[in-house]
Write an enzyme that holds these catalytic residues in place. Structure first.
Site, PDB file in Angstrom:
ATOM      1  CB  ALA A 114      50.015  38.652  34.314  1.00 41.40           C
ATOM      2  CE  LYS A 115      42.754  37.514  37.819  1.00 44.09           C
ATOM      3  NZ  LYS A 115      42.328  36.300  37.079  1.00 44.09           N
ATOM      4  N   GLY A 116      45.841  41.664  37.345  1.00 39.00           N
ATOM      5  CA  GLY A 116      45.857  43.071  37.724  1.00 39.00           C
ATOM      6  C   GLY A 116      44.580  43.434  38.432  1.00 39.00           C
TER       7      GLY A 116
END
Ligand code: GLU
Length: 430
Positions: A114-116
């Site tokens: 994931a990444k944000g």
């Protein structure tokens, strides 16, 4: 299976998403990956986008835009950093989430990727505004994140303090402290010993493993771009291991000393809140050079540890280091990668080289869920074991695939195969 139209839209030719997808496809081609897996692995489980208000110090309300993208959950809950940067785009975050999937699989930890990110230059905000922004963004993310769902961590522009605010905000909403919801927290509130240094230390361990049969690091010359959490620690540990770090740089200043920079002293100075420029001026330890020189320096080893897409078609032919080890995520564009391959340079890819951070994040998550604390020695020992094992697996796979297989392709192949294995074992629901 085909990709849903909205996510299969064409992407810009340059940029990290195009590069990441093309690297995926060349690894997939090399192992003859079936189309149904290709479609699955180039789709994203959740793409979350939000615009949210933050109260500024002058009483005004400013709207910020943020993202969290979960790529794949076949191997476990998703894991990856949150960056605060004026340059964040949704496509970058999608790419970086996919890289996290392969990264976690390569070091064999039980997470998907994931990444944000939030579009903001954190240096323009006061501490109070940063806290307001972090708490509101965490509140928006509340339905997505959680210790069994998706576990954020620091990335560019965020740090242990950001994670402390995220952990507190999430915990307040649930009524009790939930330390496993983020990693990279301060040690005093459930962070792990060794996490802050883990990415840089992982780079050292990978380099040691790579050079084991070839005399080790001692006496080699090294250029490190970036003096943030990754570059500064990597440069210091490489220096302390006996290599000659002849170039270092941060966003403002690039320094050179042909006899080797005393990186431990520069590190200590920056740790006390100083700048590289001041340090060089005070100690006469190095002279200022053009920042572009750091990448094309006459050294044995180049460590790009700043931002993505710095090695491009424009400078790849000028790079003189024979070994490039990627501290940043995605520092090499596709064109540069092809040039390095043609020139016979070795690139140790981001998803292996900088996996130390997420590896110790995994240890932090394990400790948080068991309410116990490992010693720093144990953390470093386990990190070395996992990342060295990953290095050897990638190197062996590259040899097995034949002379045209790069370390990047081998690492991607291992990542893809491990995710496909999990997918096959779990099957498709319903
Ligand atoms: N942001 C780091 C990375 O790109 C660490 C992620 C994590 O610890 O979850 O690998």
């Amino acid at each position: 299976m085909t990709s849903p139209a909205s996510l299969a839209r064409p992407v810009a030719d340059e940029g990290i998403l195009a590069t990441t997808l093309s690297q995926f496809h060349s690894a997939a081609d090399a192992i003859g990956l079936e189309d149904r897996y290709r479609a699955y692995l180039t789709s994203w489980k959740t793409v979350f986008q939000t615009q949210f208000p933050v109260e500024m110090d002058d009483g005004s309300i400013k709207i910020f835009e943020g993202y969290r993208v979960l790529h794949d959950t076949a191997r476990g809950p998703t894991k990856g950093g949150i960056r605060y940067s004026a340059n964040v785009t949704l496509d970058d975050v999608r790419a970086l989430s996919m890289l996290m999937t392969w990264k976690c699989a390569v070091v064999n930890i039980p997470f998907g990727g994931a990444k944000g990110g939030v579009i903001v230059d954190p240096s323009t905000l006061s501490a109070r505004e940063l806290q307001n922004l972090t708490r509101r963004f965490t509140t928006e993310l509340e339905p997505i994140i959680g210790p069994d769902k998706d576990i954020p961590a620091p990335d560019m522009g965020t740090n242990a303090q950001t994670m402390a605010w995220m952990m507190d905000t999430y915990s307040m909403a649930h009524g009790y402290t939930i330390p496993g919801v983020v990693t990279g927290k301060p040690v005093a509130i459930g962070g792990s010993e060794g996490r802050a240094e883990a990415t840089g230390r992982g780079i050292l361990y990978v380099l040691q493993e790579h050079l084991r049969a070839d005399g080790g690091l001692a006496g080699r010359t090294v250029s490190v771009q970036g003096f943030g959490n990754v570059g500064s620690v990597a440069a210091r540990l490489i220096h302390e291991d006996g290599a000659k770090v002849t170039y270092i740089s941060d966003v403002h200043t690039a320094l050179h000393n042909p006899d080797g920079i005393n990186v431990s002293a520069a590190y200590a100075h920056v740790g006390r809140g100083g700048t590289l420029r001041e340090w060089a001026a005070e100690t006469h330890g190095a002279t200022e050079v053009d920042p572009a020189e750091v990448l094309t320096a006459d050294v044995d080893i180049l460590v790009p540890a700043a931002v993505e897409s710095v090695l491009t078609a424009d400078n790849a032919r000028q790079v003189r280091a024979r070994l490039i080890i990627e501290g940043a995520n995605g520092p090499t564009t596709e064109e540069a990668d092809a040039i390095f391959e043609e020139r016979g340079l070795t690139v140790i890819p981001d998803i292996l080289a900088n996996a130390g951070g997420v590896t110790v994040s995994y240890f932090e998550w394990v400790q948080a869920r068991q309410y116990l604390q490992w010693t720093e020695a144990r953390v470093n020992e386990e990190l070395q074991r996992l990342i060295s094992t990953a290095y050897r697996a990638v190197a062996a796979r590259a040899v097995q695939m034949g002379p045209t297989c790069t370390q990047r392709e081998a690492a991607n192949i291992i990542g893809i195969e491990r995710v496909v294995e999990a997918l096959e074992l779990r099957g498709y629901y319903p």
